[in-house]
Design an enzyme around this catalytic site. Structure first.
Site, PDB file in Angstrom:
ATOM      1  N   GLU A  77      18.669  34.080 -30.219  1.00  0.00           N
ATOM      2  CA  GLU A  77      19.549  34.362 -29.522  1.00  0.00           C
ATOM      3  C   GLU A  77      20.486  32.658 -30.929  1.00  0.00           C
ATOM      4  O   GLU A  77      21.736  32.948 -31.358  1.00  0.00           O
ATOM      5  CB  GLU A  77      20.562  33.805 -27.993  1.00  0.00           C
ATOM      6  CG  GLU A  77      20.424  34.955 -27.408  1.00  0.00           C
ATOM      7  CD  GLU A  77      20.201  34.696 -26.213  1.00  0.00           C
ATOM      8  OE1 GLU A  77      20.779  34.224 -25.459  1.00  0.00           O
ATOM      9  OE2 GLU A  77      20.376  35.876 -25.486  1.00  0.00           O
TER      10      GLU A  77
ATOM     11  N   GLY B 167      18.149  41.082 -22.486  1.00  0.00           N
ATOM     12  CA  GLY B 167      19.074  41.216 -21.944  1.00  0.00           C
ATOM     13  C   GLY B 167      19.854  42.723 -21.850  1.00  0.00           C
ATOM     14  O   GLY B 167      20.915  43.242 -21.473  1.00  0.00           O
TER      15      GLY B 167
ATOM     16  N   SER C 255      14.579  41.061 -20.506  1.00  0.00           N
ATOM     17  CA  SER C 255      14.471  42.244 -19.459  1.00  0.00           C
ATOM     18  C   SER C 255      13.249  41.745 -18.760  1.00  0.00           C
ATOM     19  O   SER C 255      13.520  43.229 -17.754  1.00  0.00           O
ATOM     20  CB  SER C 255      15.163  43.656 -19.957  1.00  0.00           C
ATOM     21  OG  SER C 255      15.871  43.762 -20.250  1.00  0.00           O
TER      22      SER C 255
ATOM     23  N   GLU D  80       9.590  38.353 -27.219  1.00  0.00           N
ATOM     24  CA  GLU D  80      10.846  38.033 -27.215  1.00  0.00           C
ATOM     25  C   GLU D  80      11.468  39.327 -28.138  1.00  0.00           C
ATOM     26  O   GLU D  80      11.978  38.969 -29.012  1.00  0.00           O
ATOM     27  CB  GLU D  80      11.839  37.178 -26.769  1.00  0.00           C
ATOM     28  CG  GLU D  80      10.854  35.999 -25.881  1.00  0.00           C
ATOM     29  CD  GLU D  80      12.316  35.216 -25.170  1.00  0.00           C
ATOM     30  OE1 GLU D  80      12.385  35.319 -24.171  1.00  0.00           O
ATOM     31  OE2 GLU D  80      12.848  34.623 -25.685  1.00  0.00           O
TER      32      GLU D  80
ATOM     33  N   HIS E 199      14.673  30.588 -30.157  1.00  0.00           N
ATOM     34  CA  HIS E 199      14.860  30.854 -29.588  1.00  0.00           C
ATOM     35  C   HIS E 199      16.404  32.564 -30.055  1.00  0.00           C
ATOM     36  O   HIS E 199      16.666  32.325 -30.923  1.00  0.00           O
ATOM     37  CB  HIS E 199      15.692  30.646 -28.141  1.00  0.00           C
ATOM     38  CG  HIS E 199      16.588  32.375 -27.339  1.00  0.00           C
ATOM     39  ND1 HIS E 199      16.906  33.356 -28.040  1.00  0.00           N
ATOM     40  CD2 HIS E 199      15.833  32.530 -26.157  1.00  0.00           C
ATOM     41  CE1 HIS E 199      16.986  34.156 -26.440  1.00  0.00           C
ATOM     42  NE2 HIS E 199      16.165  33.831 -25.596  1.00  0.00           N
TER      43      HIS E 199
ATOM     44  N   GLY F  49      15.233  35.433 -18.841  1.00  0.00           N
ATOM     45  CA  GLY F  49      16.651  35.437 -18.651  1.00  0.00           C
ATOM     46  C   GLY F  49      18.530  35.472 -17.633  1.00  0.00           C
ATOM     47  O   GLY F  49      17.449  34.257 -17.004  1.00  0.00           O
ATOM     48  N   GLY F  50      18.774  36.633 -17.831  1.00  0.00           N
ATOM     49  CA  GLY F  50      19.205  37.304 -17.095  1.00  0.00           C
ATOM     50  C   GLY F  50      18.392  36.734 -14.597  1.00  0.00           C
ATOM     51  O   GLY F  50      19.485  36.411 -14.030  1.00  0.00           O
TER      52      GLY F  50
ATOM     53  N   ASN G 104      15.182  30.437 -18.860  1.00  0.00           N
ATOM     54  CA  ASN G 104      16.671  30.164 -19.701  1.00  0.00           C
ATOM     55  C   ASN G 104      17.922  30.550 -18.908  1.00  0.00           C
ATOM     56  O   ASN G 104      17.743  31.973 -19.011  1.00  0.00           O
ATOM     57  CB  ASN G 104      15.783  31.040 -21.233  1.00  0.00           C
ATOM     58  CG  ASN G 104      17.015  30.960 -22.211  1.00  0.00           C
ATOM     59  OD1 ASN G 104      17.831  29.792 -21.957  1.00  0.00           O
ATOM     60  ND2 ASN G 104      16.643  31.043 -23.013  1.00  0.00           N
ATOM     61  N   TRP G 105      18.401  29.517 -18.778  1.00  0.00           N
ATOM     62  CA  TRP G 105      19.896  29.791 -18.089  1.00  0.00           C
ATOM     63  C   TRP G 105      20.842  30.566 -19.458  1.00  0.00           C
ATOM     64  O   TRP G 105      21.967  30.547 -18.432  1.00  0.00           O
ATOM     65  CB  TRP G 105      20.041  28.507 -17.300  1.00  0.00           C
ATOM     66  CG  TRP G 105      19.722  28.120 -15.837  1.00  0.00           C
ATOM     67  CD1 TRP G 105      18.845  28.573 -15.635  1.00  0.00           C
ATOM     68  CD2 TRP G 105      19.537  27.392 -14.937  1.00  0.00           C
ATOM     69  NE1 TRP G 105      17.850  28.866 -14.212  1.00  0.00           N
ATOM     70  CE2 TRP G 105      18.513  27.478 -13.966  1.00  0.00           C
ATOM     71  CE3 TRP G 105      20.639  26.587 -14.472  1.00  0.00           C
ATOM     72  CZ2 TRP G 105      18.340  26.708 -12.625  1.00  0.00           C
ATOM     73  CZ3 TRP G 105      20.813  26.073 -13.481  1.00  0.00           C
ATOM     74  CH2 TRP G 105      19.312  25.699 -12.706  1.00  0.00           C
ATOM     75  N   LYS G 106      20.222  29.909 -20.480  1.00  0.00           N
ATOM     76  CA  LYS G 106      21.680  29.951 -21.818  1.00  0.00           C
ATOM     77  C   LYS G 106      23.216  29.536 -20.972  1.00  0.00           C
ATOM     78  O   LYS G 106      22.618  28.840 -20.496  1.00  0.00           O
ATOM     79  CB  LYS G 106      21.416  31.529 -21.878  1.00  0.00           C
ATOM     80  CG  LYS G 106      20.441  32.505 -21.743  1.00  0.00           C
ATOM     81  CD  LYS G 106      19.860  33.510 -22.260  1.00  0.00           C
ATOM     82  CE  LYS G 106      19.361  34.235 -22.193  1.00  0.00           C
ATOM     83  NZ  LYS G 106      18.657  35.436 -23.040  1.00  0.00           N
TER      84      LYS G 106
END
Ligand code: 13P
Length: 259
Positions: A100, A176, A216, A170, A98, A237-238, A11-13
């Site tokens: 976010e 993150g 993470s 998640e 998600h 993510g990251g 997930n590149w966000k």
């Protein structure tokens, strides 16, 4: 050992730019080719780059997904993107619910349920996310929150095959932050998720759904999560923004399924 094919989603966000996103996708497809068969791999770039990244992925064994969609089929909804538009671009998967979007944008359980229905109406496969906040966790409400979120997301949704649904656990506090739950805690939540899927659908359907862990997940901890029979892969993510890290995670997940 489960017969489910493991699944890793990137997930590149709201990261990358056009050139950087295309280069990242090119690097990924060239390095991931060798592990395709042991693992299904999805990448979800930002909306404006779906088409360009999609061209890179086409025929290379890496799947294309979007990070959200509207609950409406179309019309006067400024700034929204419909599931039909995604399907039109050749997008196969969409992430819905998600944290976010739940906590950052105020998406409710009910709205998320309607989004899943829209996605399914257009034939999109869905990665449905769920997760508790730190406050929920301290209050001992993790399992109750997850059940409420997933029941609302899935209660009316139907899937042609169990492989068209992926659920990602998640924990909000792990996203993150570098913090993760213990493997036992993540495993217990994923067990709860699968029991809920049995009650919403049936045991045969539930046994085919990939239930992931996200938050993470890195090359250094992916192997321990995937070693659990309840964890069928990861939503990243990251670490999905680094070719080396994402490839290492995919290798760890694919290797666990083959070993
Ligand atoms: P991080 O891997 O950066 O914690 O993000 C997880 C996530 O939100 C994937 O959807």
């Amino acid at each position: 050992m489960s017969t489910r094919i493991p699944f890793v989603g990137g997930n590149w966000k709201m990261n990358t730019n056009l050139v950087g996103g295309v280069e990242l996708a090119q690097a990924l497809v060239s390095q991931l080719a060798s592990i395709e068969s042991g693992c299904e791999i999805l990448i979800c770039p930002p909306f404006p780059y779906l088409q360009s990244v999609g061209q890179v992925l086409k025929g290379r064994g890496v799947l294309l997904g979007a990070q959200n969609c509207s609950d409406e089929p179309g019309g006067a909804f400024t700034g929204q993107v419909s599931a039909a538009m995604l399907a039109d671009l050749g997008v196969e998967w969409v992430i819905i619910g998600h944290s976010e979007c739940r906590h950052g944008l105020g998406e409710s359980n009910e709205l998320i349920g309607r989004k899943v229905l829209q996605a399914r109406a257009e034939g999109l496969k869905t990665v449905v996310c769920c997760g508790e906040t730190e406050e929920d966790r301290h209050a001992g409400r993790t399992h109750e929150i997850i059940e409420n979120q997933l029941r609302a997301a899935l209660v009316k949704a139907t899937f042609d095959r169990s492989e068209s649904l992926v659920v990602a656990y998640e924990p909000v506090w792990a996203i993150g932050t570098g913090m993760t739950p213990s493997i036992d805690d993540a495993e217990n939540v994923n067990r709860t998720i699968r029991s809920l899927l049995v009650s919403l659908y049936d045991s045969q359907f539930a046994s085919g759904v990939r239930v992931l862990y996200g938050g993470s997940m890195k090359p250094g901890n992916a192997a321990s999560f995937i070693a659990s029979p309840e964890i069928d892969g990861g939503l990243i993510g990251g670490a999905s923004l680094s070719t080396d890290d994402f490839v290492a995670i995919c290798r760890a997940v694919a290797g666990a399924s083959q070993g």
